[in-house]
Design a protein around this motif. Structure first.
Motif, PDB file in Angstrom:
ATOM      1  N   ILE A  49       0.863  -1.181   0.000  1.00 43.47           N
ATOM      2  CA  ILE A  49       0.000   0.000   0.000  1.00 43.47           C
ATOM      3  C   ILE A  49       0.894   1.224   0.000  1.00 43.47           C
ATOM      4  O   ILE A  49       1.813   1.346   0.821  1.00 43.47           O
ATOM      5  CB  ILE A  49      -0.930   0.014   1.226  1.00 43.47           C
ATOM      6  CG1 ILE A  49      -1.981  -1.092   1.108  1.00 43.47           C
ATOM      7  CG2 ILE A  49      -1.615   1.374   1.370  1.00 43.47           C
ATOM      8  CD1 ILE A  49      -2.982  -1.123   2.246  1.00 43.47           C
ATOM      9  N   VAL A  50       0.653   2.121  -0.963  1.00 44.38           N
ATOM     10  CA  VAL A  50       1.414   3.366  -1.045  1.00 44.38           C
ATOM     11  C   VAL A  50       0.474   4.537  -0.794  1.00 44.38           C
ATOM     12  O   VAL A  50      -0.735   4.442  -1.017  1.00 44.38           O
ATOM     13  CB  VAL A  50       2.116   3.518  -2.413  1.00 44.38           C
ATOM     14  CG1 VAL A  50       3.112   2.391  -2.637  1.00 44.38           C
ATOM     15  CG2 VAL A  50       1.099   3.548  -3.547  1.00 44.38           C
ATOM     16  N   ALA A  51       1.033   5.632  -0.341  1.00 36.67           N
ATOM     17  CA  ALA A  51       0.225   6.804  -0.004  1.00 36.67           C
ATOM     18  C   ALA A  51      -0.321   7.455  -1.272  1.00 36.67           C
ATOM     19  O   ALA A  51       0.450   7.811  -2.166  1.00 36.67           O
ATOM     20  CB  ALA A  51       1.055   7.806   0.777  1.00 36.67           C
ATOM     21  N   PRO A  52      -1.642   7.637  -1.374  1.00 32.10           N
ATOM     22  CA  PRO A  52      -2.219   8.287  -2.558  1.00 32.10           C
ATOM     23  C   PRO A  52      -2.092   9.803  -2.521  1.00 32.10           C
ATOM     24  O   PRO A  52      -2.357  10.473  -3.509  1.00 32.10           O
ATOM     25  CB  PRO A  52      -3.685   7.848  -2.519  1.00 32.10           C
ATOM     26  CG  PRO A  52      -3.969   7.612  -1.066  1.00 32.10           C
ATOM     27  CD  PRO A  52      -2.697   7.121  -0.461  1.00 32.10           C
ATOM     28  N   PHE A  53      -1.706  10.341  -1.360  1.00 26.24           N
ATOM     29  CA  PHE A  53      -1.537  11.794  -1.216  1.00 26.24           C
ATOM     30  C   PHE A  53      -0.635  12.046  -0.017  1.00 26.24           C
ATOM     31  O   PHE A  53      -0.314  11.128   0.754  1.00 26.24           O
ATOM     32  CB  PHE A  53      -2.887  12.498  -1.028  1.00 26.24           C
ATOM     33  CG  PHE A  53      -3.779  11.871   0.003  1.00 26.24           C
ATOM     34  CD1 PHE A  53      -3.544  12.044   1.364  1.00 26.24           C
ATOM     35  CD2 PHE A  53      -4.856  11.074  -0.380  1.00 26.24           C
ATOM     36  CE1 PHE A  53      -4.361  11.462   2.322  1.00 26.24           C
ATOM     37  CE2 PHE A  53      -5.677  10.482   0.565  1.00 26.24           C
ATOM     38  CZ  PHE A  53      -5.427  10.670   1.926  1.00 26.24           C
TER      39      PHE A  53
END
Length: 388
Positions: free
Chosen positions: A37-41
């Motif tokens: 999971i990567v940060a979308p913002f």
């Protein structure tokens, strides 16, 4: 017969065919992520106040109050030098603000604000991207989701997650002498308890036993029960009937159902007659029938396999070292897992180490490990796995 290390290496090296599911966030506690999971913002996505107080433009001891910014306000607030606005925790800090001063260190007279101390540039302002920046890795594949993980993922605006499903587990207990609790018991019979212990241990670590069967010490009945269970299970756990007695049919019944032996018997105490096998993408454990042996083998061997199937990256219970509260010498003829209790004062090896004795395991909270012939003095560090 294999060593403890060889048995664990065999289990941990098995390839598993885990299934990926997409589930709502409220249903994934205890499951492992199937992808990163990567940060979308950026997080925070804007500069915000760390506390209730006043946003200040310039660094002075006196300001003119020109407004208020509440949490959730989306309007842009412009501050001039020497001006301040009332602000609340989490509210967006005006772009021209130099600092936030907590309300406990302020006094208000009319529309004038007086500070008890000089503010410092940037104080009490949570900067945009201070925790996470857009595109940054947040949680890795294999991370087991805990309550904090769910909160973190929710703060990223994600309501569904791809996770690895847990195995479908079946259990069979064997023995002519076994009587279900609550039923009358005759001389020579004992109440069946291993199914409760193993099912409880499964639940303790986030797994469920989907089916439980109890069979007599009869080869055909044992063989048919194994066949029925393996029609739908991923992992089969059999308790009892795996030693070398005239009525121990489990090993032969497993093999006649197409299970390939990966190892049988481990040089340890308790739990020597442990069987581990595989049939295609299914696995089978046959645990000793004695209660303490059965539970010990679950904690040491079954749990790592279940964790690997479920996508965990850390397999098995971790080792810790605690000072021993007394002298101890391993007089058994094998490396041993000993029922122990760990407190703030250290570890104590409990009485009642027999493989049939489960009261000492119920009163304990750890398994201490000692090598063959190993001796300890009071205060020496001993390896332990915490089991509760």
């Amino acid at each position: 017969m294999v060593t403890i290390e060889e048995a664990l290496n065999s289990i941990k090296s098995q390839e598993t065919t885990s299934k990926v599911e997409t589930k709502p966030l409220q249903e994934v506690l205890g499951l492992a992520l199937s992808e990163d999971i990567v940060a979308p913002f950026d997080m925070p996505s804007f500069d915000n106040s760390a506390m209730d107080g006043y946003a200040l433009c310039g660094l002075y001891l006196e300001y003119e109050i020109v407004g208020e910014v509440a949490a959730g306000d989306t309007k842009e607030t412009a501050l001039k030098d020497g001006e301040a606005v009332r602000i609340f925790t989490g509210a967006k800090v005006p772009a021209s603000a130099s600092a936030v001063m907590m309300q406990e260190k302020t006094k208000v007279q009319g529309n004038h604000l007086f500070l008890d101390e000089m503010p410092k540039a940037g104080q009490s302002i949570r900067k945009k991207g201070a925790e996470l920046q857009k595109g940054q890795l947040v949680l890795q594949k294999g991370h087991v989701l805990n309550p904090s993980s769910l909160g973190l993922i929710g703060s990223l605006g994600l309501d569904i997650v791809k996770v690895i499903s847990k195995p479908r587990i079946h259990m069979i207990t064997t023995g002519n002498e076994l009587v279900k609790p609550g039923q009358p018991k005759k001389e020579g019979q004992i109440y069946e308890s291993n199914s409760f212990a193993i099912a409880g241990a499964l639940e303790q670590f986030g797994f469920q036993c989907a089916q439980q069967l109890q069979v007599k010490d009869d080869f055909e009945e044992t063989k048919k029960s194994i066949q029925k269970s393996m029609e739908t299970c991923d992992v089969l756990i059999v308790s009892g009937g795996i030693s070398v007695g005239d009525y121990d049919f489990v090993k032969q019944a497993l093999e006649e159902n197409g299970v390939q032996e990966l190892f049988y018997k481990v040089f340890q105490k308790p739990g020597k007659p442990l069987y581990f096998g595989r049939k295609g993408n299914q696995f089978a454990f046959a645990l000793p029938g004695n209660p303490a042996s059965s539970l010990t083998c679950f904690f040491i061997y079954v749990l790592p396999l279940l964790q690997k199937w479920s996508g965990h990256t850390d397999l098995g219970l971790p080792w810790y070292r605690f000072p021993l509260r007394h002298d101890y010498e391993n007089r058994f003829d094998r490396p041993s897992f000993l029922k122990a209790r760990v407190t703030s004062d250290g570890a104590q090896i409990l009485d009642g180490q027999g493989s049939s004795m489960i009261q000492s395991m119920a009163l304990g909270n750890a398994l201490a490990f000692v090598e063959l012939g190993e001796k300890f003095k009071k205060g020496d560090l001993i390896k332990c796995k915490l089991i509760s």
